[in-house]
Design a protein around this motif. Structure first.
Motif, short mmCIF file in Angstrom:
data_model
loop_
_atom_site.label_atom_id
_atom_site.label_comp_id
_atom_site.label_asym_id
_atom_site.label_seq_id
_atom_site.Cartn_x
_atom_site.Cartn_y
_atom_site.Cartn_z
N GLN A 125 -8.24 0.59 -12.65
CA GLN A 125 -7.34 1.16 -11.66
C GLN A 125 -7.10 0.23 -10.49
O GLN A 125 -7.99 -0.51 -10.08
CB GLN A 125 -7.90 2.48 -11.11
N SER A 126 -5.89 0.31 -9.95
CA SER A 126 -5.56 -0.40 -8.71
C SER A 126 -5.97 0.48 -7.54
O SER A 126 -6.43 1.62 -7.72
CB SER A 126 -4.04 -0.65 -8.64
N LYS A 127 -5.75 -0.02 -6.34
CA LYS A 127 -5.92 0.83 -5.16
C LYS A 127 -4.83 1.89 -5.18
O LYS A 127 -3.84 1.78 -5.92
CB LYS A 127 -5.87 0.00 -3.89
N THR A 128 -4.99 2.91 -4.38
CA THR A 128 -4.02 4.00 -4.30
C THR A 128 -2.84 3.60 -3.43
O THR A 128 -3.01 3.02 -2.36
CB THR A 128 -4.69 5.27 -3.72
N LEU A 129 -1.64 3.90 -3.91
CA LEU A 129 -0.41 3.67 -3.15
C LEU A 129 0.12 5.02 -2.69
O LEU A 129 0.07 6.00 -3.43
CB LEU A 129 0.65 2.99 -4.01
N THR A 130 0.64 5.05 -1.45
CA THR A 130 1.10 6.29 -0.84
C THR A 130 2.60 6.23 -0.56
O THR A 130 3.07 5.22 -0.03
CB THR A 130 0.34 6.54 0.48
N PRO A 131 3.33 7.30 -0.86
CA PRO A 131 4.76 7.31 -0.52
C PRO A 131 4.94 7.43 0.99
O PRO A 131 4.16 8.09 1.66
CB PRO A 131 5.30 8.54 -1.25
N PRO A 184 11.13 5.59 -2.44
CA PRO A 184 11.89 5.62 -3.69
C PRO A 184 12.80 4.39 -3.78
O PRO A 184 13.46 4.02 -2.81
CB PRO A 184 12.71 6.91 -3.58
N GLY A 185 12.80 3.76 -4.93
CA GLY A 185 13.63 2.58 -5.16
C GLY A 185 12.98 1.27 -4.78
O GLY A 185 13.49 0.20 -5.13
N ASN A 186 11.84 1.33 -4.04
CA ASN A 186 11.14 0.09 -3.68
C ASN A 186 10.67 -0.63 -4.94
O ASN A 186 10.33 -0.01 -5.94
CB ASN A 186 9.91 0.35 -2.82
N GLU A 187 10.62 -1.96 -4.85
CA GLU A 187 10.06 -2.78 -5.92
C GLU A 187 8.69 -3.26 -5.47
O GLU A 187 8.55 -3.84 -4.40
CB GLU A 187 10.97 -3.95 -6.22
N VAL A 188 7.69 -2.98 -6.27
CA VAL A 188 6.31 -3.36 -5.98
C VAL A 188 5.88 -4.39 -7.02
O VAL A 188 5.98 -4.13 -8.23
CB VAL A 188 5.38 -2.13 -6.01
N GLN A 189 5.40 -5.53 -6.56
CA GLN A 189 4.90 -6.54 -7.48
C GLN A 189 3.48 -6.15 -7.90
O GLN A 189 2.64 -5.85 -7.05
CB GLN A 189 4.90 -7.92 -6.84
N VAL A 190 3.23 -6.15 -9.20
CA VAL A 190 1.94 -5.75 -9.76
C VAL A 190 1.42 -6.90 -10.60
O VAL A 190 2.12 -7.42 -11.46
CB VAL A 190 2.07 -4.48 -10.63
N THR A 191 0.16 -7.29 -10.34
CA THR A 191 -0.45 -8.40 -11.07
C THR A 191 -1.73 -7.92 -11.73
O THR A 191 -2.59 -7.33 -11.08
CB THR A 191 -0.76 -9.57 -10.11
N LEU A 192 -1.84 -8.17 -13.01
CA LEU A 192 -3.07 -7.94 -13.77
C LEU A 192 -3.71 -9.30 -13.96
O LEU A 192 -3.07 -10.21 -14.50
CB LEU A 192 -2.76 -7.29 -15.12
N GLU A 193 -4.95 -9.44 -13.49
CA GLU A 193 -5.57 -10.77 -13.46
C GLU A 193 -7.01 -10.73 -13.95
O GLU A 193 -7.76 -9.80 -13.65
CB GLU A 193 -5.52 -11.30 -12.03
N ALA A 194 -7.38 -11.76 -14.71
CA ALA A 194 -8.75 -11.92 -15.18
C ALA A 194 -9.60 -12.52 -14.06
O ALA A 194 -9.13 -13.37 -13.32
CB ALA A 194 -8.79 -12.83 -16.40
N ASP A 208 0.83 -1.21 0.00
CA ASP A 208 0.00 0.00 0.00
C ASP A 208 0.86 1.25 0.00
O ASP A 208 0.41 2.32 -0.40
CB ASP A 208 -0.90 0.05 1.24
N ASN A 209 2.09 1.13 0.50
CA ASN A 209 3.01 2.26 0.62
C ASN A 209 4.31 1.91 -0.07
O ASN A 209 4.63 0.74 -0.26
CB ASN A 209 3.30 2.56 2.10
N GLU A 246 1.00 10.33 -4.28
CA GLU A 246 0.11 9.17 -4.33
C GLU A 246 -0.11 8.77 -5.79
O GLU A 246 -0.18 9.62 -6.67
CB GLU A 246 -1.23 9.50 -3.69
N LEU A 247 -0.22 7.47 -6.00
CA LEU A 247 -0.37 6.99 -7.37
C LEU A 247 -1.27 5.76 -7.42
O LEU A 247 -1.59 5.16 -6.39
CB LEU A 247 1.00 6.68 -7.98
#
Length: 183
Positions: free
Chosen positions: A157-163, A60-70, A56-57, A138-139
């Protein structure tokens, strides 16, 4: 005679698939509008796809796993996935390509600022890794998903992520320090 054979071969390779009704697979999706190069309008129903993120947060430099799923058996052939600041229209951060069904795209002269399908095979799920940039607010992840030539959804859209870093970014894009006083 040889020149004639080359012309026939070239003609058949370029025009015959369209004439015989074979599906076109070189779909491109615009980096800004996220609209495919189709003459069909996007679906207005709820999309049968979700974008899941590992955090959720971020810093800078963090790696976030993102999944697009049916959802269910919807499947999809094409997609364009980006991270954008809330109310922003330019991709932020970069993607590390880890799934063989994905490829990085260059949007706004930034390599791997978006991720797309590497082939037109039907997919149920794709996973990628997004690397957070510095000085971003926020993104959300936003996607266009193409089920087939007649059905596609824009703006999923995904949920909102906060720095979580200690500096925030104001409307001018310049950082300002948060100061805490204890009495």
């Amino acid at each position: 005679m040889r020149r004639h054979s080359c012309f026939v071969f070239l003609f058949c390779g370029i025009f015959l698939p369209g004439i015989l009704g074979f599906p076109q697979t070189n779909t491109s999706i615009d980096c800004d509008s996220l609209l495919p190069n189709y003459e069909v309008e996007p679906q207005t129903s709820a999309p049968p796809y979700i974008i899941a993120v590992s955090f959720d947060n971020f810093e800078p430099g963090n790696e976030v796993q993102v999944t697009l799923e049916a959802l269910g058996d919807a499947g999809f052939k094409g997609f364009n996935l980006q991270a954008r600041e809330i109310d922003g229209d330019v991709p932020v951060g970069t993607f590390k390509i880890t799934d063989p069904n994905t490829k990085g795209l260059e949007c706004h002269n930034m390599t791997n600022s978006a991720v797309s399908n590497a082939n037109s095979d039907v997919k149920q799920k794709v996973t990628t890794t997004w690397i957070a940039p510095h000085d971003v607010r926020e993104l959300q992840f936003i996607a266009t998903v193409v089920q087939n030539l007649e059905n596609f959804w824009v703006g999923i859209q995904s949920k909102t992520l906060t720095p979580t870093h200690s500096e925030s970014v104001n409307a001018t894009g310049k950082s300002k320090r948060k100061v805490c006083f204890s009495v």
